[in-house]
Write a protein that holds these residues in place. Structure first.
Motif, PDB file in Angstrom:
ATOM      1  N   GLY A   1       0.821  -1.200   0.000  1.00 32.41           N
ATOM      2  CA  GLY A   1       0.000   0.000   0.000  1.00 32.41           C
ATOM      3  C   GLY A   1       0.856   1.252   0.000  1.00 32.41           C
ATOM      4  N   GLU A   2       0.205   2.401   0.090  1.00 34.18           N
ATOM      5  CA  GLU A   2       0.905   3.683   0.053  1.00 34.18           C
ATOM      6  C   GLU A   2       1.729   3.882   1.325  1.00 34.18           C
ATOM      7  OE1 GLU A   2      -0.064   8.489  -0.399  1.00 34.18           O
ATOM      8  OE2 GLU A   2      -1.669   6.996  -0.527  1.00 34.18           O
ATOM      9  N   ILE A   3       2.935   4.398   1.186  1.00 31.73           N
ATOM     10  CA  ILE A   3       3.816   4.639   2.331  1.00 31.73           C
ATOM     11  C   ILE A   3       4.430   6.026   2.230  1.00 31.73           C
ATOM     12  CG2 ILE A   3       4.409   2.193   2.566  1.00 31.73           C
ATOM     13  CD1 ILE A   3       7.153   2.896   1.348  1.00 31.73           C
ATOM     14  N   GLU A   4       5.000   6.486   3.319  1.00 31.54           N
ATOM     15  CA  GLU A   4       5.789   7.721   3.368  1.00 31.54           C
ATOM     16  C   GLU A   4       7.002   7.455   4.250  1.00 31.54           C
ATOM     17  OE1 GLU A   4       5.536  12.412   4.801  1.00 31.54           O
ATOM     18  OE2 GLU A   4       3.867  11.040   5.161  1.00 31.54           O
ATOM     19  N   THR A   5       8.185   7.757   3.758  1.00 25.55           N
ATOM     20  CA  THR A   5       9.421   7.520   4.502  1.00 25.55           C
ATOM     21  C   THR A   5       9.956   8.842   5.043  1.00 25.55           C
ATOM     22  OG1 THR A   5       9.971   5.625   3.109  1.00 25.55           O
ATOM     23  CG2 THR A   5      11.763   6.590   4.403  1.00 25.55           C
ATOM     24  N   VAL A   6      10.162   8.905   6.352  1.00 20.44           N
ATOM     25  CA  VAL A   6      10.673  10.106   7.012  1.00 20.44           C
ATOM     26  C   VAL A   6      11.917   9.711   7.817  1.00 20.44           C
ATOM     27  CG1 VAL A   6      10.184  11.957   8.650  1.00 20.44           C
ATOM     28  CG2 VAL A   6       8.365  11.080   7.185  1.00 20.44           C
ATOM     29  N   ALA A   7      12.995  10.457   7.656  1.00 17.99           N
ATOM     30  CA  ALA A   7      14.237  10.153   8.372  1.00 17.99           C
ATOM     31  C   ALA A   7      14.065  10.416   9.867  1.00 17.99           C
ATOM     32  CB  ALA A   7      15.390  10.999   7.821  1.00 17.99           C
ATOM     33  N   LEU A   8      14.657   9.544  10.677  1.00 14.11           N
ATOM     34  CA  LEU A   8      14.656   9.762  12.118  1.00 14.11           C
ATOM     35  C   LEU A   8      15.423  11.035  12.448  1.00 14.11           C
ATOM     36  CD1 LEU A   8      15.372   6.259  13.723  1.00 14.11           C
ATOM     37  CD2 LEU A   8      13.337   7.639  14.051  1.00 14.11           C
ATOM     38  N   SER A   9      14.975  11.752  13.455  1.00 10.55           N
ATOM     39  CA  SER A   9      15.717  12.931  13.896  1.00 10.55           C
ATOM     40  C   SER A   9      17.063  12.494  14.463  1.00 10.55           C
ATOM     41  CB  SER A   9      14.937  13.705  14.953  1.00 10.55           C
ATOM     42  OG  SER A   9      14.868  12.966  16.163  1.00 10.55           O
ATOM     43  N   ARG A  10      18.024  13.391  14.484  1.00  5.04           N
ATOM     44  CA  ARG A  10      19.358  13.069  14.986  1.00  5.04           C
ATOM     45  C   ARG A  10      19.302  12.663  16.465  1.00  5.04           C
ATOM     46  NH1 ARG A  10      23.571  14.737  11.987  1.00  5.04           N
ATOM     47  NH2 ARG A  10      24.888  15.316  13.750  1.00  5.04           N
ATOM     48  N   ILE A  11      18.434  13.323  17.238  1.00  5.43           N
ATOM     49  CA  ILE A  11      18.312  12.988  18.656  1.00  5.43           C
ATOM     50  C   ILE A  11      17.799  11.562  18.820  1.00  5.43           C
ATOM     51  CG2 ILE A  11      17.017  13.497  20.766  1.00  5.43           C
ATOM     52  CD1 ILE A  11      17.199  16.434  20.052  1.00  5.43           C
ATOM     53  N   LYS A  12      16.788  11.179  18.031  1.00  4.58           N
ATOM     54  CA  LYS A  12      16.237   9.836  18.146  1.00  4.58           C
ATOM     55  C   LYS A  12      17.242   8.779  17.704  1.00  4.58           C
ATOM     56  CE  LYS A  12      11.332  10.967  17.886  1.00  4.58           C
ATOM     57  NZ  LYS A  12      10.052  10.797  17.152  1.00  4.58           N
ATOM     58  N   LYS A  13      18.053   9.099  16.702  1.00  7.53           N
ATOM     59  CA  LYS A  13      19.062   8.125  16.268  1.00  7.53           C
ATOM     60  C   LYS A  13      20.103   7.891  17.352  1.00  7.53           C
ATOM     61  CE  LYS A  13      19.954  10.113  12.230  1.00  7.53           C
ATOM     62  NZ  LYS A  13      20.582  10.362  10.906  1.00  7.53           N
ATOM     63  N   ILE A  14      20.530   8.968  17.997  1.00  3.76           N
ATOM     64  CA  ILE A  14      21.539   8.838  19.054  1.00  3.76           C
ATOM     65  C   ILE A  14      20.945   8.158  20.283  1.00  3.76           C
ATOM     66  CG2 ILE A  14      23.026  10.114  20.626  1.00  3.76           C
ATOM     67  CD1 ILE A  14      24.058  10.101  17.793  1.00  3.76           C
ATOM     68  N   SER A  15      19.783   8.640  20.740  1.00  2.00           N
ATOM     69  CA  SER A  15      19.184   8.071  21.950  1.00  2.00           C
ATOM     70  C   SER A  15      18.708   6.653  21.713  1.00  2.00           C
ATOM     71  CB  SER A  15      18.030   8.951  22.430  1.00  2.00           C
ATOM     72  OG  SER A  15      16.997   9.012  21.461  1.00  2.00           O
ATOM     73  N   GLY A  16      18.270   6.345  20.496  1.00  2.00           N
ATOM     74  CA  GLY A  16      17.797   4.995  20.194  1.00  2.00           C
ATOM     75  C   GLY A  16      18.867   3.949  20.412  1.00  2.00           C
ATOM     76  N   ALA A  17      20.080   4.246  19.983  1.00  2.00           N
ATOM     77  CA  ALA A  17      21.180   3.299  20.171  1.00  2.00           C
ATOM     78  C   ALA A  17      21.470   3.082  21.655  1.00  2.00           C
ATOM     79  CB  ALA A  17      22.423   3.808  19.455  1.00  2.00           C
ATOM     80  N   ASN A  18      21.436   4.169  22.436  1.00  2.00           N
ATOM     81  CA  ASN A  18      21.676   4.044  23.878  1.00  2.00           C
ATOM     82  C   ASN A  18      20.574   3.251  24.567  1.00  2.00           C
ATOM     83  OD1 ASN A  18      24.086   5.543  23.919  1.00  2.00           O
ATOM     84  ND2 ASN A  18      22.984   7.471  24.009  1.00  2.00           N
ATOM     85  N   LEU A  19      19.324   3.523  24.194  1.00  2.00           N
ATOM     86  CA  LEU A  19      18.200   2.814  24.807  1.00  2.00           C
ATOM     87  C   LEU A  19      18.239   1.328  24.481  1.00  2.00           C
ATOM     88  CD1 LEU A  19      15.363   5.416  24.129  1.00  2.00           C
ATOM     89  CD2 LEU A  19      16.316   4.820  26.350  1.00  2.00           C
TER      90      LEU A  19
END
Length: 551
Positions: free
Chosen positions: A322-340
């Motif tokens: 189906g239809e999708i939209e791709t949005v890049a993760l914010s820089r904060i979420k990329k950094i904090s995501g790895a730590n979490l």
């Protein structure tokens, strides 16, 4: 005089690269190998140098144009055979080329007499109402002619405004966020030497050096390195968007081969500062930070959080469903995501729940706030009381104010309490330092200031470091309970939900009481269930009768 066509040299496999900067304009005098334009592909950006020296007669490209090898850039009026041709190849592409200021106009002599000198915004081309995003000097600093004083940014570019004279900064006439135009007063200098060299009205960027193969030994302060860290590939960037950084920072990054797109900036709008750059380099040298290229070369098991046999992340073509939209993760979420992800996998955490009766405390908070409205005092929040109560509980149960260091447990004698702040860019965790030495009113005022800085993107690294214990509050949203992830190297975190009115049995009848749900997650390697429950019960007692804080 001869008219020479300057064309795009061999730029490798890059095709249809977009022009993102014009570094010269008609009438400018350029040297052989001086950068003329900056182009950008979906992977990298690079500066295109001039093959001859001369005067720019006519530009043949505009911003946004697509160029290839052999495309005509400009017409150059040269002095005939005296022009020295530049090498045929372009410099190696850099991760992020500097956003340069417009080229210099005719130089004007600096004032000869000692005394106050007004430094104003020079000719900056078509840029209007540009915002001040960095102050590079402060009152009392000694500056040289052409030294950058501030950085301004439009919706398309950023540039550094240089000083037109040498001297000591007597007064700065701008502040962060101010809008400037040509002629706006920037600063007042005093003690200008009579021998001050002429300064250009607007600084033109120097020709960008090729990316260094290795960082100079004196570029950053280095510590002894236990093992060699593989050099990262500066042409590989996680995205095609240029990160926020001033031209001087970009130049240092190019010389060191640092991928700016992998650095989380601590300045305004996530802007990368020199401290961020140095911290990243030190981390790579010490093996504490891996670049994207190093991670790509790591074994699959390491990419899976260091867990052997972990299956790779599934690759799915979602568009076929189906239809999708791709949005890049914010820089904060990329950094904090790895730590979490690391914390969730590595810490054997258990969450313990408790209800705190805050009926009397809430009545007291409302009463004090009404009194403060008349006197103009600070507004008290429940978070301020929670911080103070947590400090008291940490003092009673010091295991919660510790950190694991190998086989050792480090007990801290200070009490720095972090709290999660919801911002448009993601969760930020500012820290209230020495909360044990501050009153509830002082804590409320400081937490309000830190929360605003977080929302405005103005938190610095120092504002988010050194925490002993974290409070994550969802009280303003709702919920009845949750299991927050421990923020390593801390050993516990307190989750708080929205208080609700509940019927509570007092031994004779049910009474309406305001109840605050507490969710304490603790590292089971340090804190067992009995200790965690005692902590929760004691914390609830403090909130139920805040007079216990004085005991």
């Amino acid at each position: 005089m001869a008219l020479v066509e300057v064309k795009v040299p061999d730029i490798g496999d890059f095709k249809d690269v977009a022009v993102i900067e014009l570094l010269v304009k008609p009438g400018d005098t350029v040297k052989a190998e001086q950068s003329l334009i900056t182009v950008e592909s979906d992977k990298a950006s690079m500066e295109i140098p001039s093959s001859h020296a001369g005067v720019v007669k006519e530009l043949k490209v505009a911003l946004g144009d697509k160029v290839n090898e052999g495309s005509l850039l400009l017409l150059l009026e040269t002095a005939g055979s005296a022009a020295a041709p530049a090498p045929a190849t372009a410099p190696a592409p850099a991760v992020a080329a500097p956003v340069a200021a417009p080229a210099a106009a005719a130089p004007v002599a600096a004032p000869a007499a000692s005394g106050p000198v007004e430094v104003r915004v020079p000719d900056i081309g078509d840029f209007k109402d540009v915002a001040v995003i960095e102050l590079l000097v402060k009152v009392g600093d000694t500056v040289k002619a052409e030294q950058s004083l501030i950085t301004v940014e439009s919706d398309k570019a950023s540039m550094e405004i240089p000083s037109s004279a040498a001297g000591v900064v007597k007064e700065i006439k701008v502040a962060l966020g101010d809008k400037l135009n040509q002629g706006s007063l920037v600063a007042i200098l005093e003690g200008v030497a009579s021998s001050a060299a002429p300064a250009p009205v607007a600084a033109a960027p120097a020709a960008a050096p090729a990316v260094a193969a290795a960082a100079p030994a004196t570029a950053v302060a280095t510590a002894p390195v236990a093992s060699a860290v593989p050099a990262h590939e500066p042409t590989v960037a996680p995205s095609g968007k240029l990160p926020h950084a001033s031209p001087s920072i970009r130049k240092i990054a190019r010389e060191l081969g640092v991928p700016l797109a992998e650095i989380l900036g601590s300045g305004p709008k996530g802007r990368i500062t020199q401290a961020d750059l140095q911290g990243f380099v030190k981390g790579v040298m010490a093996g504490q930070v891996k670049t994207a290229a190093q991670k790509a070369a790591a074994p699959a098991a390491e990419q899976g959080g260091g867990i052997p046999g972990l299956l790779p992340w599934p690759k799915v073509d979602f568009a076929k469903f189906g239809e999708i939209e791709t949005v890049a993760l914010s820089r904060i979420k990329k950094i904090s995501g790895a730590n979490l992800a690391r914390n969730w996998v590595m810490i054997p955490a258990v969450t313990y729940h408790e209800d705190a009766d805050i009926t009397d405390l809430e009545d007291f908070r409302v009463l004090v706030n009404k009194e403060n409205e008349k006197s103009g005092g600070a507004k008290l929040t429940m978070l301020a009381f929670l911080v103070k109560a947590c400090v008291k509980a940490l003092q009673k149960f010091p295991e919660f104010n510790s950190s694991l260091d190998g086989d050792n447990l480090v007990y801290k004698k200070y009490f720095h309490i972090a709290f999660a702040a919801d911002t448009p860019n993601g969760l930020m965790v500012p820290v209230i330092k020495d909360a044990d030495k501050k009153s509830v009113i002082e804590i409320a005022a400081e937490s309000s200031v830190l929360a605003k800085k977080a929302r405005d993107g103005k938190l610095g690294p120092a504002d988010m470091q050194g925490a002993c214990f974290t409070i994550s509050s969802l009280g303003g949203i709702g919920g009845t309970g949750f299991a927050p992830i421990v923020n390593a190297p801390e050993v516990a975190i307190l989750g708080v939900n929205k208080s609700v009115m509940k019927p509570v049995w007092d031994g004779k009848a049910f009474q309406p009481r305001l109840v605050l749900p507490l969710s304490l997650t603790a590292d089971h390697r340090v804190i067992d269930g009995a200790l965690a429950t005692r902590f929760n019960v004691y914390l609830a007692q403090l909130l139920a009768d805040f007079r216990r804080i004085a005991l």
